[in-house]
Design a protein around this motif. Sequence first.
Motif, mmCIF file in Angstrom:
data_model
loop_
_atom_site.group_PDB
_atom_site.id
_atom_site.type_symbol
_atom_site.label_atom_id
_atom_site.label_comp_id
_atom_site.label_asym_id
_atom_site.label_seq_id
_atom_site.Cartn_x
_atom_site.Cartn_y
_atom_site.Cartn_z
ATOM 1 N N GLY A 90 9.811 -4.037 7.569
ATOM 2 C CA GLY A 90 10.493 -4.720 6.482
ATOM 3 C C GLY A 90 9.536 -5.363 5.498
ATOM 4 O O GLY A 90 9.725 -5.285 4.284
ATOM 5 N N ASP A 91 8.499 -6.015 6.021
ATOM 6 C CA ASP A 91 7.541 -6.692 5.137
ATOM 7 C C ASP A 91 6.779 -5.685 4.283
ATOM 8 O O ASP A 91 6.603 -5.866 3.070
ATOM 9 C CB ASP A 91 6.565 -7.518 5.981
ATOM 10 C CG ASP A 91 5.640 -8.369 5.103
ATOM 11 O OD1 ASP A 91 6.135 -9.002 4.156
ATOM 12 O OD2 ASP A 91 4.424 -8.376 5.354
ATOM 13 N N LEU A 92 6.326 -4.597 4.899
ATOM 14 C CA LEU A 92 5.581 -3.588 4.162
ATOM 15 C C LEU A 92 6.443 -2.935 3.094
ATOM 16 O O LEU A 92 6.030 -2.782 1.936
ATOM 17 C CB LEU A 92 5.040 -2.532 5.137
ATOM 18 C CG LEU A 92 4.273 -1.369 4.509
ATOM 19 C CD1 LEU A 92 3.063 -1.868 3.735
ATOM 20 C CD2 LEU A 92 3.841 -0.382 5.597
ATOM 21 N N GLU A 93 7.662 -2.568 3.470
ATOM 22 C CA GLU A 93 8.561 -1.922 2.508
ATOM 23 C C GLU A 93 8.842 -2.837 1.317
ATOM 24 O O GLU A 93 8.806 -2.396 0.161
ATOM 25 C CB GLU A 93 9.875 -1.536 3.197
ATOM 26 C CG GLU A 93 10.877 -0.893 2.240
ATOM 27 C CD GLU A 93 12.226 -0.639 2.881
ATOM 28 O OE1 GLU A 93 13.178 -0.352 2.126
ATOM 29 O OE2 GLU A 93 12.331 -0.754 4.125
ATOM 30 N N GLN A 94 9.123 -4.106 1.582
ATOM 31 C CA GLN A 94 9.457 -5.011 0.494
ATOM 32 C C GLN A 94 8.272 -5.237 -0.432
ATOM 33 O O GLN A 94 8.433 -5.286 -1.654
ATOM 34 C CB GLN A 94 9.939 -6.349 1.049
ATOM 35 C CG GLN A 94 10.577 -7.253 -0.007
ATOM 36 C CD GLN A 94 11.752 -6.582 -0.701
ATOM 37 O OE1 GLN A 94 12.666 -6.064 -0.046
ATOM 38 N NE2 GLN A 94 11.734 -6.552 -2.036
ATOM 39 N N LYS A 95 7.079 -5.353 0.130
ATOM 40 C CA LYS A 95 5.906 -5.543 -0.718
ATOM 41 C C LYS A 95 5.673 -4.326 -1.607
ATOM 42 O O LYS A 95 5.288 -4.448 -2.778
ATOM 43 C CB LYS A 95 4.667 -5.844 0.138
ATOM 44 C CG LYS A 95 4.632 -7.270 0.666
ATOM 45 C CD LYS A 95 3.276 -7.618 1.234
ATOM 46 C CE LYS A 95 3.231 -9.074 1.700
ATOM 47 N NZ LYS A 95 3.400 -10.029 0.583
ATOM 48 N N LEU A 96 5.897 -3.141 -1.068
ATOM 49 C CA LEU A 96 5.733 -1.935 -1.866
ATOM 50 C C LEU A 96 6.800 -1.860 -2.961
ATOM 51 O O LEU A 96 6.493 -1.530 -4.123
ATOM 52 C CB LEU A 96 5.784 -0.689 -0.982
ATOM 53 C CG LEU A 96 4.600 -0.497 -0.014
ATOM 54 C CD1 LEU A 96 4.849 0.692 0.899
ATOM 55 C CD2 LEU A 96 3.300 -0.305 -0.778
ATOM 56 N N ARG A 97 8.049 -2.180 -2.622
ATOM 57 C CA ARG A 97 9.118 -2.138 -3.623
ATOM 58 C C ARG A 97 8.868 -3.154 -4.739
ATOM 59 O O ARG A 97 9.066 -2.857 -5.917
ATOM 60 C CB ARG A 97 10.471 -2.406 -2.971
ATOM 61 C CG ARG A 97 10.980 -1.268 -2.080
ATOM 62 C CD ARG A 97 12.428 -1.477 -1.685
ATOM 63 N NE ARG A 97 12.889 -0.435 -0.782
ATOM 64 C CZ ARG A 97 13.332 0.769 -1.183
ATOM 65 N NH1 ARG A 97 13.371 1.038 -2.480
ATOM 66 N NH2 ARG A 97 13.742 1.653 -0.294
ATOM 67 N N ASP A 98 8.433 -4.342 -4.364
ATOM 68 C CA ASP A 98 8.125 -5.349 -5.381
ATOM 69 C C ASP A 98 6.970 -4.892 -6.274
ATOM 70 O O ASP A 98 6.981 -5.099 -7.493
ATOM 71 C CB ASP A 98 7.765 -6.677 -4.713
ATOM 72 C CG ASP A 98 8.965 -7.335 -4.027
ATOM 73 O OD1 ASP A 98 10.112 -6.948 -4.342
ATOM 74 O OD2 ASP A 98 8.738 -8.223 -3.181
ATOM 75 N N ALA A 99 5.975 -4.257 -5.654
ATOM 76 C CA ALA A 99 4.803 -3.814 -6.415
ATOM 77 C C ALA A 99 5.157 -2.734 -7.427
ATOM 78 O O ALA A 99 4.573 -2.670 -8.515
ATOM 79 C CB ALA A 99 3.727 -3.306 -5.460
ATOM 80 N N PHE A 100 6.125 -1.881 -7.090
ATOM 81 C CA PHE A 100 6.520 -0.804 -8.008
ATOM 82 C C PHE A 100 7.000 -1.348 -9.357
ATOM 83 O O PHE A 100 6.977 -0.636 -10.357
ATOM 84 C CB PHE A 100 7.634 0.044 -7.388
ATOM 85 C CG PHE A 100 7.182 0.928 -6.262
ATOM 86 C CD1 PHE A 100 5.891 1.435 -6.233
ATOM 87 C CD2 PHE A 100 8.047 1.245 -5.223
ATOM 88 C CE1 PHE A 100 5.477 2.260 -5.187
ATOM 89 C CE2 PHE A 100 7.642 2.059 -4.171
ATOM 90 C CZ PHE A 100 6.352 2.565 -4.153
ATOM 91 N N GLN A 101 7.462 -2.588 -9.367
ATOM 92 C CA GLN A 101 7.992 -3.150 -10.608
ATOM 93 C C GLN A 101 6.891 -3.602 -11.568
ATOM 94 O O GLN A 101 7.163 -3.836 -12.744
ATOM 95 C CB GLN A 101 8.911 -4.340 -10.282
ATOM 96 C CG GLN A 101 10.050 -3.999 -9.338
ATOM 97 C CD GLN A 101 10.863 -2.791 -9.804
ATOM 98 O OE1 GLN A 101 11.285 -2.744 -10.972
ATOM 99 N NE2 GLN A 101 11.086 -1.838 -8.920
ATOM 100 N N GLU A 102 5.664 -3.724 -11.087
ATOM 101 C CA GLU A 102 4.608 -4.220 -11.966
ATOM 102 C C GLU A 102 3.358 -3.350 -12.015
ATOM 103 O O GLU A 102 2.488 -3.588 -12.864
ATOM 104 C CB GLU A 102 4.206 -5.643 -11.569
ATOM 105 C CG GLU A 102 3.749 -5.808 -10.138
ATOM 106 C CD GLU A 102 3.296 -7.244 -9.841
ATOM 107 O OE1 GLU A 102 2.792 -7.911 -10.773
ATOM 108 O OE2 GLU A 102 3.445 -7.688 -8.685
ATOM 109 N N VAL A 103 3.233 -2.365 -11.149
ATOM 110 C CA VAL A 103 2.032 -1.526 -11.178
ATOM 111 C C VAL A 103 2.416 -0.052 -11.183
ATOM 112 O O VAL A 103 3.545 0.325 -10.853
ATOM 113 C CB VAL A 103 1.106 -1.820 -9.971
ATOM 114 C CG1 VAL A 103 0.740 -3.291 -9.921
ATOM 115 C CG2 VAL A 103 1.731 -1.371 -8.664
#
Length: 614
Positions: free
Chosen positions: A422-435
Amino acid sequence: MPTPDFRAAILVVSTTASKDPSTDFCVEALKDVFENQESGIWEVSDAKIVSDEVLDIQRSILAWADAENPVNLIVTTGGTGFAVSDVTPEAVTPLLHKQAPGLVHGMLATSLDVTPFAVMSRTVAGVRKNTIIITLPGSPKASRENLRAIVKLLPHACKQAAGADSRQLHAGGVERLEKEAGVWPGPHALRLIEQFTPSPSSTMVMVDGNMIGNVLAENVTATEAVPAYRASTVDGYAVIAQEDGSSSRGVFPVASISHASPVEVPPLGSGQVARITTGAPLPPGANAVVMVEDTNLKSATLDGKEELEVEIMADNVKPGENVREIGSDIEDGEVILRKGTEISTNGGELGLLASVGKAEVAVYKKPVVGILSTGDEIVQHSRPGSLRLGEVRDCNRPTLMAAVKSYGFEAVDLGIARDTPGDLEQKLRDAFQEVDVIITSGGVSMGELDLLKPTIERSLGGTIHFGRVSMKPGKPTTFATVTVPSKVGSSNQKLIFSLPGNPVSAIVTFHLFVLPSLHFASGISPAGLPKILVTLGHDFRLDPQRPEYHRAIATIGTDGLIYAKSTGRQRSSRVGSLKSANALLCLPTGKAVLEKGAQVKALLMGKLGSELAL
């Protein structure tokens, strides 16, 4: 300079380009491919543009292939489609003594990975006498892709076509040929990265120091001439010279002074001269300038501040002498910088843009890069106190961020993701919005807590294009893409490079795989680290199973050669092996030792030092 091993000629088939060569971009695109190969192996000895006429094409090919000293390779570009005027295959086929369908298949297979429309190219390849002839598509991008697909195999083909002994050439089997050609899995991985890296998109930027490192997305045309007025190239005296260059000696009154400033200067009358400084506009009527060294002051005002008369001692002064004519540097309407030009740190390109008054230009956008460390064992590198058993300070994230920034890209710190899906997936999803690109380190091996691959595929619906690379260090390197919906309803393709957790493996694979992708996305060519040829300063033992990228220190010897020595033990967890390293030696697999004095290819990571030969 050493003599190149092979000579190539480029034939552009285009009626349009034959009338206006400035419209052609294929020659430079193909030259880049040849120049990006092993140092000194290829020389593009000739390039020519002809119209879409069978006889014009054939005459050019015969001149190169049937000459007393024929070229090894002829590549044509253009005229391979289905248009009425496309006749390149019809012109080339009758000239071939042998067909080479394998080369055609190799190029077609590569192109089909990019677009299904590749089947529309009527490619032809074969041999005439001792020369290999290959037809390529007419677009710079497609011609470059096709040539890249086979260029490493062409030296072997050229040797055979030139009459080399096939038994000796094939001694050691296919494995030796693949190693010599450099067609290892590493280059295959690069082809996949280039294929799935989004094409560059453009944006407008201001013409200032912040645009250094950007690549122009379109040609830049001057909208005014440089200089905009007739200007002096020396300090001296503006005069009215005669067309026949008759003697201009004599004493003349000084009618005015012209400085390099926007002040109106009165016209110069017959028998008068005007004091003028370098870069200043010529007075109306003047047509030449005599250097101050060729004059003598005859009289001045009582206070000595103004010249009254000077003696001209130069003979045969003609119109135009020491004068920069309007547009002599840059003409109004001239293309001053072409699409694909990188704005370098030496200031030349920026100076050109500023000289013609450009306020903004179109450049390719640079991708934004996010860096994420993964693992429960990872702690902030700056955390005070001693490490608990099993903890590791995070040196990958600051190191990778520094590397990204050093190449002119924006780096975003994404922090540390824990070993929970869950933590890894959420960090990746959040990152997609800015990088646009995510670099992770760790979590790509075979352990039960290595969650990156399943998270990318199952949770994010991404595609893993490769998850292993046959190389040392960096075997578990993974490259994936994820399609992410955008705010405007379309979708964007994001890239994920999952690098090994060992610090050395992470930084080496960044340079080998991530940096070329960033270059592809930014329009920078050639992509990746520059390749050089180095001389080994001592013996190097080869790895019997995998090609190795050995960290080394490269320096220029007093004899002008570049020498390389190892940074020491190459264990991938030993960060010290990167200390002072400015090169990665490309060592093939083998059970032998490469002896001191042998030459190998190397990828240059930093500035070359200058020391005595090792």
